[in-house]
Design a protein around this motif. Structure first.
Motif, PDB file in Angstrom:
ATOM      1  N   PHE A 116       0.831  -1.195   0.000  1.00 22.06           N
ATOM      2  CA  PHE A 116       0.000   0.000   0.000  1.00 22.06           C
ATOM      3  C   PHE A 116       0.871   1.254   0.000  1.00 22.06           C
ATOM      4  O   PHE A 116       0.531   2.254  -0.612  1.00 22.06           O
ATOM      5  CB  PHE A 116      -0.911   0.028   1.226  1.00 22.06           C
ATOM      6  N   LEU A 117       1.991   1.190   0.694  1.00 17.81           N
ATOM      7  CA  LEU A 117       2.873   2.350   0.785  1.00 17.81           C
ATOM      8  C   LEU A 117       3.565   2.658  -0.541  1.00 17.81           C
ATOM      9  O   LEU A 117       3.852   3.820  -0.829  1.00 17.81           O
ATOM     10  CB  LEU A 117       3.911   2.130   1.892  1.00 17.81           C
ATOM     11  N   SER A 118       3.819   1.630  -1.345  1.00 15.53           N
ATOM     12  CA  SER A 118       4.426   1.901  -2.650  1.00 15.53           C
ATOM     13  C   SER A 118       3.448   2.648  -3.548  1.00 15.53           C
ATOM     14  O   SER A 118       3.841   3.533  -4.319  1.00 15.53           O
ATOM     15  CB  SER A 118       4.914   0.616  -3.319  1.00 15.53           C
ATOM     16  N   ASP A 119       2.163   2.339  -3.428  1.00 12.62           N
ATOM     17  CA  ASP A 119       1.162   3.072  -4.200  1.00 12.62           C
ATOM     18  C   ASP A 119       1.026   4.505  -3.692  1.00 12.62           C
ATOM     19  O   ASP A 119       0.838   5.433  -4.481  1.00 12.62           O
ATOM     20  CB  ASP A 119      -0.189   2.358  -4.149  1.00 12.62           C
ATOM     21  N   ALA A 120       1.144   4.695  -2.382  1.00  4.05           N
ATOM     22  CA  ALA A 120       1.103   6.047  -1.828  1.00  4.05           C
ATOM     23  C   ALA A 120       2.314   6.855  -2.293  1.00  4.05           C
ATOM     24  O   ALA A 120       2.198   8.045  -2.609  1.00  4.05           O
ATOM     25  CB  ALA A 120       1.041   5.997  -0.312  1.00  4.05           C
ATOM     26  N   ALA A 121       3.487   6.220  -2.349  1.00  2.00           N
ATOM     27  CA  ALA A 121       4.688   6.902  -2.833  1.00  2.00           C
ATOM     28  C   ALA A 121       4.521   7.293  -4.299  1.00  2.00           C
ATOM     29  O   ALA A 121       4.920   8.392  -4.718  1.00  2.00           O
ATOM     30  CB  ALA A 121       5.916   6.002  -2.660  1.00  2.00           C
ATOM     31  N   ALA A 122       3.913   6.421  -5.084  1.00  4.01           N
ATOM     32  CA  ALA A 122       3.662   6.726  -6.501  1.00  4.01           C
ATOM     33  C   ALA A 122       2.709   7.909  -6.636  1.00  4.01           C
ATOM     34  O   ALA A 122       2.937   8.815  -7.446  1.00  4.01           O
ATOM     35  CB  ALA A 122       3.085   5.492  -7.201  1.00  4.01           C
ATOM     36  N   GLY A 123       1.663   7.930  -5.838  1.00  5.03           N
ATOM     37  CA  GLY A 123       0.722   9.045  -5.866  1.00  5.03           C
ATOM     38  C   GLY A 123       1.364  10.355  -5.446  1.00  5.03           C
ATOM     39  O   GLY A 123       1.090  11.410  -6.019  1.00  5.03           O
ATOM     40  N   ALA A 124       2.245  10.286  -4.454  1.00  5.04           N
ATOM     41  CA  ALA A 124       2.934  11.495  -4.006  1.00  5.04           C
ATOM     42  C   ALA A 124       3.836  12.046  -5.111  1.00  5.04           C
ATOM     43  O   ALA A 124       3.909  13.265  -5.327  1.00  5.04           O
ATOM     44  CB  ALA A 124       3.749  11.203  -2.745  1.00  5.04           C
ATOM     45  N   ALA A 125       4.510  11.168  -5.823  1.00  8.40           N
ATOM     46  CA  ALA A 125       5.380  11.613  -6.916  1.00  8.40           C
ATOM     47  C   ALA A 125       4.564  12.260  -8.039  1.00  8.40           C
ATOM     48  O   ALA A 125       4.932  13.315  -8.565  1.00  8.40           O
ATOM     49  CB  ALA A 125       6.192  10.435  -7.456  1.00  8.40           C
ATOM     50  N   ALA A 126       3.443  11.638  -8.396  1.00  8.56           N
ATOM     51  CA  ALA A 126       2.593  12.208  -9.442  1.00  8.56           C
ATOM     52  C   ALA A 126       1.992  13.535  -8.987  1.00  8.56           C
ATOM     53  O   ALA A 126       1.918  14.496  -9.763  1.00  8.56           O
ATOM     54  CB  ALA A 126       1.483  11.228  -9.808  1.00  8.56           C
ATOM     55  N   GLY A 127       1.581  13.614  -7.739  1.00  7.08           N
ATOM     56  CA  GLY A 127       1.037  14.862  -7.202  1.00  7.08           C
ATOM     57  C   GLY A 127       2.067  15.978  -7.188  1.00  7.08           C
ATOM     58  O   GLY A 127       1.738  17.151  -7.395  1.00  7.08           O
ATOM     59  N   ALA A 128       3.320  15.625  -6.946  1.00 11.45           N
ATOM     60  CA  ALA A 128       4.384  16.630  -6.958  1.00 11.45           C
ATOM     61  C   ALA A 128       4.535  17.241  -8.348  1.00 11.45           C
ATOM     62  O   ALA A 128       4.745  18.451  -8.484  1.00 11.45           O
ATOM     63  CB  ALA A 128       5.696  16.008  -6.497  1.00 11.45           C
ATOM     64  N   VAL A 129       4.401  16.425  -9.391  1.00 15.46           N
ATOM     65  CA  VAL A 129       4.482  16.954 -10.756  1.00 15.46           C
ATOM     66  C   VAL A 129       3.316  17.895 -11.025  1.00 15.46           C
ATOM     67  O   VAL A 129       3.483  18.969 -11.623  1.00 15.46           O
ATOM     68  CB  VAL A 129       4.516  15.808 -11.792  1.00 15.46           C
ATOM     69  N   ILE A 130       2.136  17.527 -10.577  1.00 19.28           N
ATOM     70  CA  ILE A 130       0.970  18.401 -10.749  1.00 19.28           C
ATOM     71  C   ILE A 130       1.187  19.712  -9.999  1.00 19.28           C
ATOM     72  O   ILE A 130       0.891  20.794 -10.509  1.00 19.28           O
ATOM     73  CB  ILE A 130      -0.315  17.691 -10.280  1.00 19.28           C
ATOM     74  N   GLY A 131       1.730  19.627  -8.790  1.00 17.35           N
ATOM     75  CA  GLY A 131       2.001  20.829  -8.011  1.00 17.35           C
ATOM     76  C   GLY A 131       3.068  21.710  -8.640  1.00 17.35           C
ATOM     77  O   GLY A 131       2.997  22.933  -8.560  1.00 17.35           O
ATOM     78  N   LEU A 132       4.057  21.100  -9.284  1.00 19.92           N
ATOM     79  CA  LEU A 132       5.099  21.883  -9.949  1.00 19.92           C
ATOM     80  C   LEU A 132       4.519  22.755 -11.050  1.00 19.92           C
ATOM     81  O   LEU A 132       4.994  23.868 -11.289  1.00 19.92           O
ATOM     82  CB  LEU A 132       6.168  20.965 -10.537  1.00 19.92           C
ATOM     83  N   ARG A 133       3.510  22.273 -11.713  1.00 18.23           N
ATOM     84  CA  ARG A 133       2.897  23.045 -12.801  1.00 18.23           C
ATOM     85  C   ARG A 133       2.246  24.317 -12.278  1.00 18.23           C
ATOM     86  O   ARG A 133       2.233  25.337 -12.956  1.00 18.23           O
ATOM     87  CB  ARG A 133       1.879  22.195 -13.543  1.00 18.23           C
ATOM     88  N   SER A 134       1.712  24.253 -11.047  1.00 14.92           N
ATOM     89  CA  SER A 134       1.067  25.444 -10.487  1.00 14.92           C
ATOM     90  C   SER A 134       2.093  26.487 -10.059  1.00 14.92           C
ATOM     91  O   SER A 134       1.776  27.662  -9.980  1.00 14.92           O
ATOM     92  CB  SER A 134       0.182  25.063  -9.300  1.00 14.92           C
ATOM     93  N   GLY A 135       3.315  26.042  -9.754  1.00 14.21           N
ATOM     94  CA  GLY A 135       4.361  26.973  -9.367  1.00 14.21           C
ATOM     95  C   GLY A 135       4.333  27.382  -7.905  1.00 14.21           C
ATOM     96  O   GLY A 135       5.128  28.208  -7.475  1.00 14.21           O
ATOM     97  N   ARG A 136       3.456  26.800  -7.121  1.00 13.57           N
ATOM     98  CA  ARG A 136       3.382  27.125  -5.692  1.00 13.57           C
ATOM     99  C   ARG A 136       3.697  25.884  -4.879  1.00 13.57           C
ATOM    100  O   ARG A 136       3.171  24.792  -5.149  1.00 13.57           O
ATOM    101  CB  ARG A 136       1.984  27.623  -5.339  1.00 13.57           C
TER     102      ARG A 136
END
Length: 184
Positions: free
Chosen positions: A121-141
């Motif tokens: 379950f934690l590997s899936d959470a780590a994957a989601g966190a990485a994908a979310g970080a890319v989405i957050g990078l696009r916002s610039g904040r």
């Protein structure tokens, strides 16, 4: 009748069924195994395939976005190049964005599998966190990046829990059916 049931011995018409149970159990295990992205491919192959497919999906969405967001370009004096450039910007932007999300998710999943074990379950959470970080990078904040990473990590974790519990319930049901047939 014995030939109809696959057995040559008339006293045991279900002989072939009984002998095929170990094969049926193995087939049931194969059918209930969680799917893999690329079969027996290496982690790098899976990341490349997943990133490419995400980028292709992003390119399609970019093409749709280009048709909705822009006014029809005027083709003046036979010049089509400005129209192509405008549509290409949307396509490339969305392909890169979705490819980055897919690639980050798969890299996070591979790292999570290495750290926490395959299918954790934690590997899936780590994957989601990485994908979310890319989405957050696009916002610039930074706040948006942390929030997106946390939200997608929580969603990935929850989906993994649901998927594993559903898979386990199906496996228990199949094992019960196979055990019933084995005792007959």
């Amino acid at each position: 009748d014995a030939a109809f049931f696959g057995g040559g011995n008339a006293s045991r018409p279900f002989n072939s069924l009984v002998h095929s149970l170990p094969l049926r159990r193995e087939r049931a295990r194969e059918l209930t195994a969680p799917p893999t992205m690329g079969g027996d491919g290496s982690a790098l192959e899976q990341i490349i395939k997943g990133t490419t497919m995400s980028a292709l999906a992003g390119g399609v969405l970019g093409a749709v976005s280009a048709t909705w967001r822009t006014d029809p370009p005027r083709i003046e004096r036979g010049q089509r190049w400005p129209a192509i450039q405008n549509a290409s910007r949307y396509i490339v932007r969305d392909a890169a964005f979705f490819g980055g999300i897919g690639g980050a998710f798969l890299i996070g999943q591979q790292l999570g599998d290495t750290l926490f074990g395959h299918g954790s379950f934690l590997s899936d959470a780590a994957a989601g966190a990485a994908a979310g970080a890319v989405i957050g990078l696009r916002s610039g904040r930074a706040g948006a990046g942390v929030g997106a990473a946390a939200a997608i990590a929580a969603g990935s974790y929850l989906m993994s829990v649901i998927e594993h519990s559903a898979h386990d319930a199906k496996q228990r049901k199949r094992d019960k059916v196979l055990a019933t047939h084995a005792t007959e």
